[in-house]
Every structure is written in structure tokens, then in C-alpha cells.
Design a protein around this motif. Structure first.
Motif, short mmCIF file in Angstrom:
data_model
loop_
_atom_site.label_atom_id
_atom_site.label_comp_id
_atom_site.label_asym_id
_atom_site.label_seq_id
_atom_site.Cartn_x
_atom_site.Cartn_y
_atom_site.Cartn_z
N PRO A 64 93.05 0.62 -18.43
CA PRO A 64 93.03 1.92 -19.14
C PRO A 64 91.64 2.25 -19.70
N ASP A 65 91.42 3.56 -19.85
CA ASP A 65 90.09 4.03 -20.27
C ASP A 65 89.62 3.39 -21.58
N HIS A 66 90.53 3.30 -22.57
CA HIS A 66 90.05 2.82 -23.87
C HIS A 66 89.63 1.34 -23.80
N THR A 92 87.05 7.65 -14.20
CA THR A 92 87.90 8.77 -14.63
C THR A 92 87.02 9.73 -15.41
N LEU A 93 87.54 10.95 -15.59
CA LEU A 93 86.76 11.94 -16.34
C LEU A 93 86.58 11.48 -17.78
N ALA A 94 87.61 10.86 -18.34
CA ALA A 94 87.50 10.37 -19.73
C ALA A 94 86.38 9.34 -19.84
N LYS A 97 83.04 11.14 -19.73
CA LYS A 97 82.71 11.80 -21.00
C LYS A 97 82.24 10.77 -22.03
N ALA A 98 82.91 9.61 -22.03
CA ALA A 98 82.50 8.55 -22.98
C ALA A 98 81.09 8.07 -22.65
N LEU A 99 80.79 7.95 -21.37
CA LEU A 99 79.44 7.51 -20.96
C LEU A 99 78.39 8.54 -21.37
N PRO A 179 86.86 15.73 -10.47
CA PRO A 179 86.30 16.31 -11.70
C PRO A 179 85.02 15.61 -12.18
N ILE A 180 84.88 14.31 -11.86
CA ILE A 180 83.65 13.61 -12.28
C ILE A 180 82.47 14.16 -11.47
N ILE A 181 82.71 14.30 -10.16
CA ILE A 181 81.65 14.82 -9.28
C ILE A 181 81.27 16.24 -9.71
N ASP A 182 82.28 17.06 -10.03
CA ASP A 182 82.00 18.43 -10.48
C ASP A 182 81.16 18.42 -11.76
#
Ligand code: DTP
Ligand code: GDP
Length: 227
Positions: A64-66, A92-94, A97-99, A179-182
Motif C-alpha cells: 500500500p501507498d502509505h 501510483t498517482l498517490a 504526489k508524495a514524491l 495518470p502518472i504519465i499525464d
């Protein structure tokens, strides 16, 4: 101090991220960071995040992302004086965004490789689990069949490299990567490379990076150990 350089390499399983990261690290002297290696090292060291991550990996799930961000971001924050290339994160997009909130990326490489090529490569992929070294029986075979070149230890194949698992993994990659690529496209840092052979793609990546980072005479891949 020379300007630091931070890059991410993305692509579906088997697209050559590991192979190309290794070449980039050798040619340009960047630290090569692999999220899969971090996860495996944390599992081996029994850290809290590693114990948690293991429960997902054992079920064939992404971590998981967290948990991933807890594991990786502090490590990146310690690398304030290094240039690096990250393989396997964000997924993932999350995570992207964290990066974003931790550092400014200079460049993102996205590999676009046809499905048939991925299937062929992965059915022939052999891995040395302790180091992450990757072989392919046609493309870069080990000196001794079934053995790692450096340690002489046995090579293994991953269950999820089998064609049955690949279709689902690729579908998943396409869904989450879009969405990450976008996002990276909108930031103007995305560079996409398409083709069926790493050796044909490599000169384009090499010349792009040559315009962005000075080359070094370094010959060894820098793998950064966990603290
Ligand atoms: N960014 C991430 N988000 C969630 N889980 C991750 C992430 N990176 C690694 N993991 C977890 C789930 C993966 O199955 C495991 C091993 O990762 P990795 O070494 O990148 O192998 P992989 O087989 O999934 O990738 P590939 O086939 O693309 O090389 O670690
Ligand atoms: N036949 C062939 N195999 C390749 C090529 N590039 C990489 N490989 C092999 O394909 C497999 C997947 O490459 P890898 O770098 O692990 O991809 P990743 O999953 O994106 O990290 C490995 O067994 C590589 O040795 C290529 O151009 N041709």
C-alpha cells in the motif's frame, strides 16, 4: 557543487527498467535506487515497514501507498547530496504526489514496449535475488547456466513472470501508470522511448542524458545500502 540530477524510470514489467537503469548508473555515475530492492532489504532486516510489506507481497499484492512512502521517502531525504535514478517508484498517482512533495524531479523516462516482446522476455528472465542482477537466456545469459556471474549462487524465476500472470500485471500497469504519465507530461519532464530492443533504445537515452548530466569515468554501479 555540481547540480544534482533526479530521475525516475517507468515502464511495464519486462520493459527493461532494471537493464537500462544499470547502464545509466554505470555511464553517468548516478546512484541506482530500486523500490523492489528497498522492499526486499526491509523484509530481510525485519523492519516494521518490511514486516508489513511482506504480508502483501506474499499474497501477490502491491504494497500500500502509505507503507511504500514510509519506507522510501525518508531514504530519499537522506540523499540530499546524491544524484539518483529511481526504478519502481512511483507506481501510483498517490506515490507520485508524495514524491513531488519531497523533491523536484528533473526527468522521467517512460519505456513503451509491445506486449509480445514483454511476454517473450519475461518467460526467459532469471534473477539473482540477493543482488537484483537480471539475466535473459538469449539477451544477456550468465557465464555459467543457472548461476549468478559474481557470486556463483543459483538464479531463480519469479512466478509472476509467467504468461498467465503477465496479462493481469500489464493491464494493471496501464491503468495506474496513465495518470502518472499525464502528470509528468504536464510538468514537461516526460521522455518516452518505444521499441523492441534495449540496444536500439539505449543510444537515444544515452544522448538525452548526455545533454542533461555530465558523464563520469565511474565503472561500477553504485548500489546504495540501507543504513
Ligand atoms: N512502488 C511500489 N508500490 C507498491 N509496491 C511496490 C512498489 N515497488 C515495489 N513494490 C513491491 C511489490 C512488488 O511485487 C515487489 C517487488 O518489486 P520489483 O522488484 O519492482 O519487482 P516487480 O516484479 O514487481 O517489477 P518488474 O517486473 O517491473 O521488474 O515489491
Ligand atoms: N531479448 C531481449 N531481452 C532483453 C532486452 N532488454 C532486456 N532484456 C531482458 O528482459 C528481461 C526484462 O528486463 P528488465 O530489465 O528486468 O525489465 P524490468 O522488469 O522493466 O525491470 C530481463 O531478463 C532482461 O535481461 C532486449 O533488448 N532483448
Amino acid at each position: 557543487m555540481a547540480k544534482l540530477f533526479r530521475a525516475v524510470i517507468m515502464g511495464p514489467p519486462g520493459s527493461g527498467k532494471g537493464t537500462i537503469s544499470e547502464r545509466i548508473a554505470q555511464r553517468f555515475g548516478l546512484a541506482r535506487l530500486s523500490s523492489g530492492d528497498f522492499v526486499r532489504e526491509n523484509i530481510a532486516a525485519n523492519t516494521d515497514a518490511g514486516v508489513l510489506a511482506k504480508t502483501y507481497i506474499e499474497r501477490g499484492l502491491l504494497v500500500p501507498d502509505h507503507v511504500m512512502t514510509r519506507l522510501l521517502l525518508p531514504r530519499l531525504e537522506e540523499m540530499t547530496r546524491h544524484s539518483w535514478l529511481m526504478d519502481g517508484f512511483p507506481r501510483t498517482l498517490a506515490q507520485a504526489k508524495a514524491l513531488n512533495s519531497t523533491c523536484d524531479l528533473d526527468l522521467v523516462i517512460s519505456l513503451n514496449i509491445p506486449y509480445e516482446t514483454l511476454k517473450e522476455r519475461l518467460s526467459d528472465r532469471w534473477i539473482h535475488p540477493a543482488s537484483g542482477r537480471v539475466y535473459n537466456m538469449g539477451f544477456n545469459p550468465p557465464h555459467v547456466q543457472g548461476r549468478d556471474d559474481i557470486s556463483g549462487e543459483p538464479l531463480i524465476q519469479h512466478d509472476d513472470d509467467k504468461p498467465e500472470a503477465l496479462v493481469a500485471r500489464l493491464r494493471h500497469y496501464k491503468d495506474v501508470a496513465k495518470p502518472i504519465i499525464d502528470l509528468y507530461k504536464s510538468k514537461g519532464i516526460l521522455h518516452t522511448f518505444s521499441g523492441t530492443e534495449t540496444d536500439r533504445i539505449w543510444p537515444y537515452i544515452n544522448s538525452l542524458l548526455s545533454t542533461k548530466i555530465p558523464s563520469t569515468s565511474q565503472t561500477d554501479t553504485q548500489r546504495i545500502p540501507m543504513p
